[in-house]
Structure formats: C-alpha cells, structure tokens
Design a protein around this motif. Structure first.
Motif, PDB file in Angstrom:
ATOM      1  N   TRP A   1       2.294   2.939   5.685  1.00 25.18           N
ATOM      2  CA  TRP A   1       1.480   3.966   5.022  1.00 25.18           C
ATOM      3  C   TRP A   1      -0.001   3.729   5.272  1.00 25.18           C
ATOM      4  CZ3 TRP A   1      -2.497   4.553   1.639  1.00 25.18           C
ATOM      5  CH2 TRP A   1      -2.659   5.798   1.040  1.00 25.18           C
ATOM      6  N   LEU A   2      -0.433   2.492   5.178  1.00 26.54           N
ATOM      7  CA  LEU A   2      -1.852   2.180   5.373  1.00 26.54           C
ATOM      8  C   LEU A   2      -2.309   2.532   6.782  1.00 26.54           C
ATOM      9  CD1 LEU A   2      -1.902  -1.250   3.522  1.00 26.54           C
ATOM     10  CD2 LEU A   2      -3.096   0.829   2.787  1.00 26.54           C
ATOM     11  N   ILE A   3      -1.517   2.169   7.774  1.00 25.69           N
ATOM     12  CA  ILE A   3      -1.865   2.490   9.160  1.00 25.69           C
ATOM     13  C   ILE A   3      -1.898   3.999   9.358  1.00 25.69           C
ATOM     14  CG2 ILE A   3      -1.060   2.362  11.550  1.00 25.69           C
ATOM     15  CD1 ILE A   3       0.033  -0.434  10.897  1.00 25.69           C
ATOM     16  N   GLU A   4      -0.898   4.685   8.831  1.00 27.38           N
ATOM     17  CA  GLU A   4      -0.782   6.139   8.994  1.00 27.38           C
ATOM     18  C   GLU A   4      -1.957   6.879   8.377  1.00 27.38           C
ATOM     19  OE1 GLU A   4       2.372   8.349   6.827  1.00 27.38           O
ATOM     20  OE2 GLU A   4       3.152   8.729   8.842  1.00 27.38           O
ATOM     21  N   HIS A   5      -2.528   6.319   7.299  1.00 26.10           N
ATOM     22  CA  HIS A   5      -3.629   6.984   6.596  1.00 26.10           C
ATOM     23  C   HIS A   5      -4.995   6.381   6.923  1.00 26.10           C
ATOM     24  CE1 HIS A   5      -0.189   8.451   4.282  1.00 26.10           C
ATOM     25  NE2 HIS A   5      -0.965   9.428   3.895  1.00 26.10           N
ATOM     26  N   GLY A   6      -5.048   5.545   7.946  1.00 25.19           N
ATOM     27  CA  GLY A   6      -6.331   5.056   8.438  1.00 25.19           C
ATOM     28  C   GLY A   6      -6.938   3.893   7.671  1.00 25.19           C
ATOM     29  N   PHE A   7      -6.120   3.138   6.931  1.00 25.55           N
ATOM     30  CA  PHE A   7      -6.615   1.992   6.181  1.00 25.55           C
ATOM     31  C   PHE A   7      -6.238   0.692   6.880  1.00 25.55           C
ATOM     32  CE2 PHE A   7      -6.081   5.333   2.945  1.00 25.55           C
ATOM     33  CZ  PHE A   7      -7.365   5.345   2.403  1.00 25.55           C
ATOM     34  N   ASP A   8      -6.964  -0.358   6.559  1.00 28.25           N
ATOM     35  CA  ASP A   8      -6.735  -1.671   7.158  1.00 28.25           C
ATOM     36  C   ASP A   8      -5.624  -2.399   6.395  1.00 28.25           C
ATOM     37  OD1 ASP A   8      -6.830  -4.117   8.369  1.00 28.25           O
ATOM     38  OD2 ASP A   8      -8.860  -4.635   7.692  1.00 28.25           O
ATOM     39  N   PRO A   9      -4.515  -2.735   7.055  1.00 25.89           N
ATOM     40  CA  PRO A   9      -3.427  -3.430   6.368  1.00 25.89           C
ATOM     41  C   PRO A   9      -3.560  -4.946   6.407  1.00 25.89           C
ATOM     42  CG  PRO A   9      -2.722  -2.863   8.565  1.00 25.89           C
ATOM     43  CD  PRO A   9      -4.154  -2.375   8.441  1.00 25.89           C
ATOM     44  N   ALA A  10      -4.746  -5.463   6.728  1.00 22.72           N
ATOM     45  CA  ALA A  10      -4.913  -6.911   6.901  1.00 22.72           C
ATOM     46  C   ALA A  10      -4.455  -7.731   5.695  1.00 22.72           C
ATOM     47  CB  ALA A  10      -6.373  -7.231   7.246  1.00 22.72           C
ATOM     48  N   PRO A  11      -4.784  -7.339   4.442  1.00 21.21           N
ATOM     49  CA  PRO A  11      -4.317  -8.165   3.310  1.00 21.21           C
ATOM     50  C   PRO A  11      -2.799  -8.229   3.216  1.00 21.21           C
ATOM     51  CG  PRO A  11      -6.127  -6.743   2.637  1.00 21.21           C
ATOM     52  CD  PRO A  11      -5.713  -6.287   3.997  1.00 21.21           C
ATOM     53  N   GLU A  12      -2.141  -7.096   3.428  1.00 20.40           N
ATOM     54  CA  GLU A  12      -0.675  -7.083   3.381  1.00 20.40           C
ATOM     55  C   GLU A  12      -0.079  -7.886   4.529  1.00 20.40           C
ATOM     56  OE1 GLU A  12      -2.091  -3.821   0.875  1.00 20.40           O
ATOM     57  OE2 GLU A  12      -2.614  -4.470   2.891  1.00 20.40           O
ATOM     58  N   LEU A  13      -0.670  -7.794   5.697  1.00 16.49           N
ATOM     59  CA  LEU A  13      -0.191  -8.583   6.836  1.00 16.49           C
ATOM     60  C   LEU A  13      -0.375 -10.074   6.571  1.00 16.49           C
ATOM     61  CD1 LEU A  13      -1.540  -6.415   9.797  1.00 16.49           C
ATOM     62  CD2 LEU A  13       0.844  -6.667   9.080  1.00 16.49           C
ATOM     63  N   ALA A  14      -1.477 -10.422   5.909  1.00 20.05           N
ATOM     64  CA  ALA A  14      -1.704 -11.830   5.573  1.00 20.05           C
ATOM     65  C   ALA A  14      -0.615 -12.339   4.629  1.00 20.05           C
ATOM     66  CB  ALA A  14      -3.078 -11.998   4.929  1.00 20.05           C
ATOM     67  N   VAL A  15      -0.222 -11.513   3.668  1.00 21.06           N
ATOM     68  CA  VAL A  15       0.849 -11.891   2.754  1.00 21.06           C
ATOM     69  C   VAL A  15       2.146 -12.113   3.537  1.00 21.06           C
ATOM     70  CG1 VAL A  15       2.329 -11.100   0.855  1.00 21.06           C
ATOM     71  CG2 VAL A  15      -0.150 -10.755   0.746  1.00 21.06           C
ATOM     72  N   LEU A  16       2.476 -11.190   4.431  1.00 23.55           N
ATOM     73  CA  LEU A  16       3.713 -11.296   5.209  1.00 23.55           C
ATOM     74  C   LEU A  16       3.744 -12.580   6.043  1.00 23.55           C
ATOM     75  CD1 LEU A  16       4.166  -7.612   6.424  1.00 23.55           C
ATOM     76  CD2 LEU A  16       5.350  -8.760   4.552  1.00 23.55           C
ATOM     77  N   HIS A  17       2.621 -12.910   6.659  1.00 24.87           N
ATOM     78  CA  HIS A  17       2.588 -14.087   7.538  1.00 24.87           C
ATOM     79  C   HIS A  17       2.538 -15.398   6.738  1.00 24.87           C
ATOM     80  CE1 HIS A  17       2.411 -12.187  11.470  1.00 24.87           C
ATOM     81  NE2 HIS A  17       1.611 -11.269  10.946  1.00 24.87           N
ATOM     82  N   SER A  18       2.214 -15.304   5.455  1.00 26.80           N
ATOM     83  CA  SER A  18       2.117 -16.537   4.645  1.00 26.80           C
ATOM     84  C   SER A  18       3.443 -16.929   3.998  1.00 26.80           C
ATOM     85  CB  SER A  18       1.073 -16.348   3.535  1.00 26.80           C
ATOM     86  OG  SER A  18       1.522 -15.415   2.558  1.00 26.80           O
ATOM     87  N   ARG A  19       4.428 -16.025   4.045  1.00 26.06           N
ATOM     88  CA  ARG A  19       5.711 -16.333   3.398  1.00 26.06           C
ATOM     89  C   ARG A  19       6.431 -17.437   4.140  1.00 26.06           C
ATOM     90  NH1 ARG A  19       4.791 -15.853  -1.032  1.00 26.06           N
ATOM     91  NH2 ARG A  19       2.709 -15.625  -0.204  1.00 26.06           N
ATOM     92  N   LYS A  20       7.052 -18.328   3.394  1.00 28.31           N
ATOM     93  CA  LYS A  20       7.796 -19.454   3.975  1.00 28.31           C
ATOM     94  C   LYS A  20       9.303 -19.218   3.840  1.00 28.31           C
ATOM     95  CE  LYS A  20       3.973 -21.678   4.740  1.00 28.31           C
ATOM     96  NZ  LYS A  20       3.427 -21.848   6.092  1.00 28.31           N
TER      97      LYS A  20
END
Length: 242
Positions: free
Chosen positions: A223-242
C-alpha cells in the motif's frame, strides 16, 4: 495562520491544517461516518468536531505534540509512553462499539496475498517474507474482541509533558485484538514496549505483539509503495525479525 499545511494526501483521503483547524477530506463517506461515531464512543480524549460538510470533516487541533514518528526515535518521555499505555487500556476496557471489525480469516487472507505480492515483485526476499510469516503465527489466533483504535500509530497519540491529550484518526476503529493496537503503537519502537506495557498493565501477550509487528509490516509495504510513501520503517521491521 501561516498558510495551508498538507499533513497527508493520497487517492483515498487527505488531511490539511489551517491554523488550529484540521480539514479531513475522505472520498468514502461510510469511513468518515465511522470515524465520527468512534470518536463519540471512545472513552479517551479525541479532537473536537467543529463542523462536518461531506466530504470534509473539520477538527480542532489537539494540544501538545505527537508521541513520535514511525521513522524517527521518539523524544517523548518514558512517563508519556506509560501514559499512552494506560490510555489504550482504558479504550480496551470500554464497551464494544456496535459495529464489528476484521475477522481472523480476513487478516490471514490479506496477509497471504501480500506475502505473495512482495515475493513476486522482488520487493522483499522470499526468506525474509517466510521468516516474518512464521513470526506472524503468534498473532493469528482467536482473540476476545475489544474496542480497538485500529490504526494506533504513535503519530496518532498526542501528549503534553507526561500526559496524553488526545488520540486522532479513528476511521479504522471497531472490534479487534487488543494486542494489535499495542503492536501498532510500538511498531519500529521496540525499546518503548516496556513503558507501554507498564501503563497498560496485565494481560499482555508479547509474542502476539511481535507477531502483529510482522503482520502489519508485511501488509503495509504494498500500500505504501502504491500510494507514493516510503516503506523504509516497515522494511526495517521485516529485516530485523529473527
């Protein structure tokens, strides 16, 4: 008054600030009506409704400032975060609103569709998606519904000093899982979870909160990409999961 400030704007809705007045413009009048109803039902401070002339809802500005921003460290005090947890507990202890919310089946169906989209479009690696989908399982269990805000980002909670002055943006409110609200409030701010729990009190399932962090992030990126927003915080959460 220093002109018009655009708070957020996309194809579905926009919010403008003019002095101490916020103008919310929503193409979906059912959603706007739900927001008005939720603010009337909520047992916590909400913005004063100045007037409504569809598709515009005029709200008075709340005193204080937002608890923080998703993409930045919060400068709010530990006591303010504790107060936010207490406010959420008050909300969850209120009578259920007469309208429903997303079911577990709805959440799972949407989550699996978004996971497939992320992998198919190369936005997130398949291993990262799979890892977060496993973490998400802790949230995907039956819950006892409570009155939830539904989009309780820290930028939607206003504080002045160590006190909560109000909560904004109620269009997603309804019946849902208490742990979802706590997860959205602390998304990308895991260091503040202990304060929120201290204010909230008992009946906190930390594994479910961590699961909702993954669910929310997996669902939001598209949704963020589709509406022109930066998904960096959400991507950071995804990459931090163990």
């Amino acid at each position: 008054m220093n002109g018009i400030e655009v708070i957020v704007a996309h194809r579905e809705r926009a919010t403008l600030r003019v002095g101490d007045v916020f103008l919310k413009i929503d193409a979906d009048q059912e959603r706007a009506e739900a927001e008005v109803a939720a603010m009337a039902w909520a047992p916590v401070p909400t913005p004063e409704i100045l007037w409504r002339k569809p598709p515009v809802l005029a709200l008075a500005a709340l005193p204080g400032k937002a608890l923080g921003r998703l993409s930045e460290p919060s400068t709010a005090s530990s006591a303010a975060w504790v107060a936010a947890g207490a406010a959420v507990r008050k909300l969850h202890g209120a009578p259920l609103p007469p309208w429903g919310g997303r079911s577990l089946d709805d959440v799972v169906r949407e989550l699996d569709a978004e996971c497939a989209w992320l992998v198919a479009n190369g936005v997130v690696g398949a291993d990262v998606v799979a890892r977060n989908r496993r973490v998400a399982e802790a949230a995907l269990r039956p819950w006892t519904p409570v009155f939830v805000h539904g989009d309780l980002q820290l930028s939607h909670v206003f504080v002045e000093g160590d006190e909560v002055t109000g909560v904004i943006d109620w269009s997603e409110a309804g019946q849902g899982d208490a742990m979802f609200d706590l997860a959205i409030l602390t998304l990308n701010h895991e260091d503040r979870l202990a304060d929120v729990i201290a204010g909230y009190g008992v009946d906190v399932d930390v594994d479910a909160i961590r699961g909702w962090w993954s669910v929310r992030s997996l669902q939001a990126v598209h949704w963020l990409i589709e509406h022109g927003f930066d998904p960096a915080p959400e991507l950071a959460v995804l990459h931090s999961r163990k």
